[in-house]
Design a protein around this motif. Structure first.
Motif, PDB file in Angstrom:
ATOM      1  N   LEU A  32       0.829  -1.275   0.114  1.00  0.00           N
ATOM      2  CA  LEU A  32       0.002   0.142  -0.016  1.00  0.00           C
ATOM      3  C   LEU A  32       0.885   1.294  -0.033  1.00  0.00           C
ATOM      4  N   ASN A  33       0.864   2.089  -1.082  1.00  0.00           N
ATOM      5  CA  ASN A  33       1.663   3.336  -1.306  1.00  0.00           C
ATOM      6  C   ASN A  33       1.043   4.481  -0.568  1.00  0.00           C
ATOM      7  N   LEU A  34       1.483   4.828   0.322  1.00  0.00           N
ATOM      8  CA  LEU A  34       1.218   6.222   0.872  1.00  0.00           C
ATOM      9  C   LEU A  34       2.106   7.305   0.607  1.00  0.00           C
ATOM     10  N   GLU A  35       1.633   8.186  -0.308  1.00  0.00           N
ATOM     11  CA  GLU A  35       2.439   8.980  -0.916  1.00  0.00           C
ATOM     12  C   GLU A  35       1.943  10.731  -0.898  1.00  0.00           C
ATOM     13  N   THR A  36       3.022  11.497  -0.929  1.00  0.00           N
ATOM     14  CA  THR A  36       2.747  12.935  -0.883  1.00  0.00           C
ATOM     15  C   THR A  36       3.242  13.599  -2.071  1.00  0.00           C
ATOM     16  N   PHE A  37       2.629  14.748  -2.344  1.00  0.00           N
ATOM     17  CA  PHE A  37       3.203  15.381  -3.742  1.00  0.00           C
ATOM     18  C   PHE A  37       3.138  17.052  -3.388  1.00  0.00           C
ATOM     19  N   ASP A  38       3.923  17.441  -3.978  1.00  0.00           N
ATOM     20  CA  ASP A  38       4.055  19.121  -4.187  1.00  0.00           C
ATOM     21  C   ASP A  38       2.915  19.455  -4.872  1.00  0.00           C
ATOM     22  N   PHE A  39       2.250  20.674  -4.086  1.00  0.00           N
ATOM     23  CA  PHE A  39       1.421  21.601  -4.839  1.00  0.00           C
ATOM     24  C   PHE A  39       1.923  22.538  -5.992  1.00  0.00           C
ATOM     25  N   ALA A  84      -0.034  -5.646   5.738  1.00  0.00           N
ATOM     26  CA  ALA A  84       0.216  -4.971   4.647  1.00  0.00           C
ATOM     27  C   ALA A  84       1.811  -4.468   4.789  1.00  0.00           C
ATOM     28  N   SER A  85       2.340  -4.323   3.672  1.00  0.00           N
ATOM     29  CA  SER A  85       3.572  -3.384   3.609  1.00  0.00           C
ATOM     30  C   SER A  85       3.118  -1.976   3.195  1.00  0.00           C
ATOM     31  N   ILE A  86       3.430  -1.179   3.988  1.00  0.00           N
ATOM     32  CA  ILE A  86       3.134   0.437   3.767  1.00  0.00           C
ATOM     33  C   ILE A  86       4.399   1.086   3.181  1.00  0.00           C
ATOM     34  N   LEU A  87       4.347   1.484   1.916  1.00  0.00           N
ATOM     35  CA  LEU A  87       5.309   1.947   1.166  1.00  0.00           C
ATOM     36  C   LEU A  87       5.208   3.820   1.494  1.00  0.00           C
ATOM     37  N   VAL A  88       6.132   4.150   2.236  1.00  0.00           N
ATOM     38  CA  VAL A  88       6.061   5.575   2.829  1.00  0.00           C
ATOM     39  C   VAL A  88       7.098   6.482   2.275  1.00  0.00           C
ATOM     40  N   ASN A  89       6.181   7.800   1.627  1.00  0.00           N
ATOM     41  CA  ASN A  89       7.244   8.925   1.462  1.00  0.00           C
ATOM     42  C   ASN A  89       7.496   9.464   2.982  1.00  0.00           C
ATOM     43  N   SER A  90       8.654   9.869   3.117  1.00  0.00           N
ATOM     44  CA  SER A  90       8.847  10.364   4.495  1.00  0.00           C
ATOM     45  C   SER A  90       8.412  11.303   4.889  1.00  0.00           C
ATOM     46  N   ARG A  91       8.059  12.205   3.879  1.00  0.00           N
ATOM     47  CA  ARG A  91       7.311  13.721   4.349  1.00  0.00           C
ATOM     48  C   ARG A  91       5.650  13.496   4.738  1.00  0.00           C
ATOM     49  N   ILE A  92       5.504  12.218   4.598  1.00  0.00           N
ATOM     50  CA  ILE A  92       3.881  11.981   5.033  1.00  0.00           C
ATOM     51  C   ILE A  92       3.750  12.170   6.524  1.00  0.00           C
ATOM     52  N   HIS A 113      10.037   4.692   1.129  1.00  0.00           N
ATOM     53  CA  HIS A 113       9.886   5.227  -0.197  1.00  0.00           C
ATOM     54  C   HIS A 113       9.957   6.491  -0.835  1.00  0.00           C
ATOM     55  N   GLY A 114      11.381   6.790  -0.351  1.00  0.00           N
ATOM     56  CA  GLY A 114      11.593   8.326  -0.624  1.00  0.00           C
ATOM     57  C   GLY A 114      11.135   9.406   0.048  1.00  0.00           C
ATOM     58  N   ARG A 115      11.376  10.818  -0.275  1.00  0.00           N
ATOM     59  CA  ARG A 115      10.868  11.751   0.422  1.00  0.00           C
ATOM     60  C   ARG A 115       9.310  11.993  -0.030  1.00  0.00           C
ATOM     61  N   THR A 116       9.249  11.919  -1.406  1.00  0.00           N
ATOM     62  CA  THR A 116       7.626  12.502  -1.986  1.00  0.00           C
ATOM     63  C   THR A 116       7.650  11.862  -3.438  1.00  0.00           C
ATOM     64  N   ASN A 117       6.648  11.802  -3.654  1.00  0.00           N
ATOM     65  CA  ASN A 117       6.272  11.234  -5.226  1.00  0.00           C
ATOM     66  C   ASN A 117       6.135  12.462  -6.053  1.00  0.00           C
ATOM     67  N   VAL A 240       6.006 -15.608  -5.171  1.00  0.00           N
ATOM     68  CA  VAL A 240       5.597 -14.402  -4.714  1.00  0.00           C
ATOM     69  C   VAL A 240       4.532 -13.916  -5.433  1.00  0.00           C
ATOM     70  N   MET A 241       3.359 -13.482  -4.826  1.00  0.00           N
ATOM     71  CA  MET A 241       2.529 -12.564  -5.445  1.00  0.00           C
ATOM     72  C   MET A 241       2.268 -11.424  -4.703  1.00  0.00           C
ATOM     73  N   GLY A 242       2.674 -10.407  -5.247  1.00  0.00           N
ATOM     74  CA  GLY A 242       2.599  -8.932  -4.719  1.00  0.00           C
ATOM     75  C   GLY A 242       1.456  -8.035  -5.331  1.00  0.00           C
ATOM     76  N   ILE A 243       0.530  -7.309  -4.469  1.00  0.00           N
ATOM     77  CA  ILE A 243      -0.492  -6.440  -5.191  1.00  0.00           C
ATOM     78  C   ILE A 243      -0.200  -5.089  -4.701  1.00  0.00           C
ATOM     79  N   ALA A 244      -0.115  -4.126  -5.581  1.00  0.00           N
ATOM     80  CA  ALA A 244       0.271  -2.709  -5.389  1.00  0.00           C
ATOM     81  C   ALA A 244      -0.987  -1.961  -5.524  1.00  0.00           C
ATOM     82  N   LEU A 245      -1.048  -1.188  -4.483  1.00  0.00           N
ATOM     83  CA  LEU A 245      -2.316  -0.325  -4.305  1.00  0.00           C
ATOM     84  C   LEU A 245      -1.988   1.014  -3.838  1.00  0.00           C
ATOM     85  N   HIS A 246      -2.820   1.948  -4.430  1.00  0.00           N
ATOM     86  CA  HIS A 246      -2.779   3.465  -4.114  1.00  0.00           C
ATOM     87  C   HIS A 246      -4.064   4.017  -3.520  1.00  0.00           C
ATOM     88  N   PRO A 247      -4.182   4.689  -2.564  1.00  0.00           N
ATOM     89  CA  PRO A 247      -5.346   5.025  -2.115  1.00  0.00           C
ATOM     90  C   PRO A 247      -6.491   5.877  -2.928  1.00  0.00           C
TER      91      PRO A 247
END
Length: 290
Positions: A32-39, A84-92, A113-117, A240-247
């Motif tokens: 589960l990708n939890l990501e943040t973005f620049d405005f 779940a494995s939570i893939l985290v941008n650190s700025r979140i 998962h880096g700083r931001t997507n 291994v079966m992975g499933i990649a999701l974005h909220p």
């Protein structure tokens, strides 16, 4: 011809056969990708073609994922008793206080998962990329009380030396490559190595729904079909079966409903498959993967 030099060719039927815990042969994990973005700047998936910045339509669509969709996915995972494995941008941690904490409380794995997507790491100089990895790792280590074991680059972006930098930063596995259905060792410089855990690009809602324009139901059907086929194939070898999701994509109600149905099907096989995390797969395979 140029090569990457990270791993040699290996045919799946010719490899040693081993089991996952309790003699199971199919490991299933949700990323589960939890990501943040620049405005008003930077990269970001698009629901519709974006106009001039600030691209409010697409920024708000992605922001909905952290404000609403991620919480619905959390509740669904609780209902299904799935980790779940939570893939985290650190700025979140800064942008969405309380969000990562809610998944930590479930006992989920937190993955770097880096700083931001809004950025890619593969275009940076070595010093800049090392600094990005160090910054993101420091935040996750401070917030979670321990360093993350795994990493997925934002936008699955790697430079030619990313595996080296990750190994040198203490990471035990990476997720960027989708070249196999089993964990494989990557060679890194100075005689090191790092494990690659398969990360899906077919069972990934961005390529499926954003790029290929599939419906949520078609994506869910692909998950179910892949699961049933891999369960059968795993009689011959551990897979291994992975499933990649974005909220902001599958958290939408019309996509969440068929996704829930697909995951219910998988959860119903918990006695015969290993419902786990990418980190647990890496830890188990580290002693067994050729």
């Amino acid at each position: 011809m140029a090569g990457h030099g990270r791993y040699a060719y290996s045919a799946l039927p010719e490899r040693p056969v081993y089991d996952w815990p309790e003699g199971k042969r199919l490991a299933v994990y949700l990323a589960l990708n939890l990501e943040t973005f620049d405005f008003g700047a930077g990269l970001g998936a698009e629901l519709a073609p974006g106009g001039p910045q600030p691209d409010v339509l697409n920024y708000a669509w992605r922001d909905w994922g952290n404000r609403v969709g991620a919480w619905r996915l959390r509740d669904m995972l609780d209902d299904l008793r799935m980790p779940a494995s939570i893939l985290v941008n650190s700025r979140i941690y800064r942008d969405c206080p309380g969000l990562i904490e809610a998944f930590r409380a479930r006992g989920d794995e937190i993955v770097g998962h880096g700083r931001t997507n809004a950025e890619r790491q593969g275009t940076l100089s070595e010093a800049e990329e090392r600094a990005l990895i160090a910054e993101a790792t420091a935040v996750l280590t401070r917030e979670e009380g321990r360093a993350p074991a795994g990493w997925l680059g934002p936008w699955i972006s790697q430079s030619r030396i990313t595996p080296d930098l990750l190994a040198e930063a203490g990471y035990r596995y990476l997720l960027d490559w989708c070249h196999d259905d089993q964990p494989t060792w990557f060679a890194t410089r100075n005689g090191g190595r790092i494990l690659s855990v398969p990360y899906p690009q077919e069972l990934n809602d961005i390529p499926a729904i954003v790029a290929r324009k599939e419906t949520g139901r078609a994506f869910a059907e692909a998950i179910t079909d892949a699961f049933e086929e891999m369960l059968e194939q795993s009689r011959r070898a551990p897979l291994v079966m992975g499933i990649a999701l974005h909220p902001y994509i599958v958290g939408q109600p019309h996509r969440l409903r068929p996704l829930r149905q697909a995951l219910e099907r998988i959860a119903g096989h918990r006695d015969t498959v290993w419902l786990t995390t990418a980190g647990a797969i890496a830890a188990h395979a580290a002693e067994r993967a050729p």
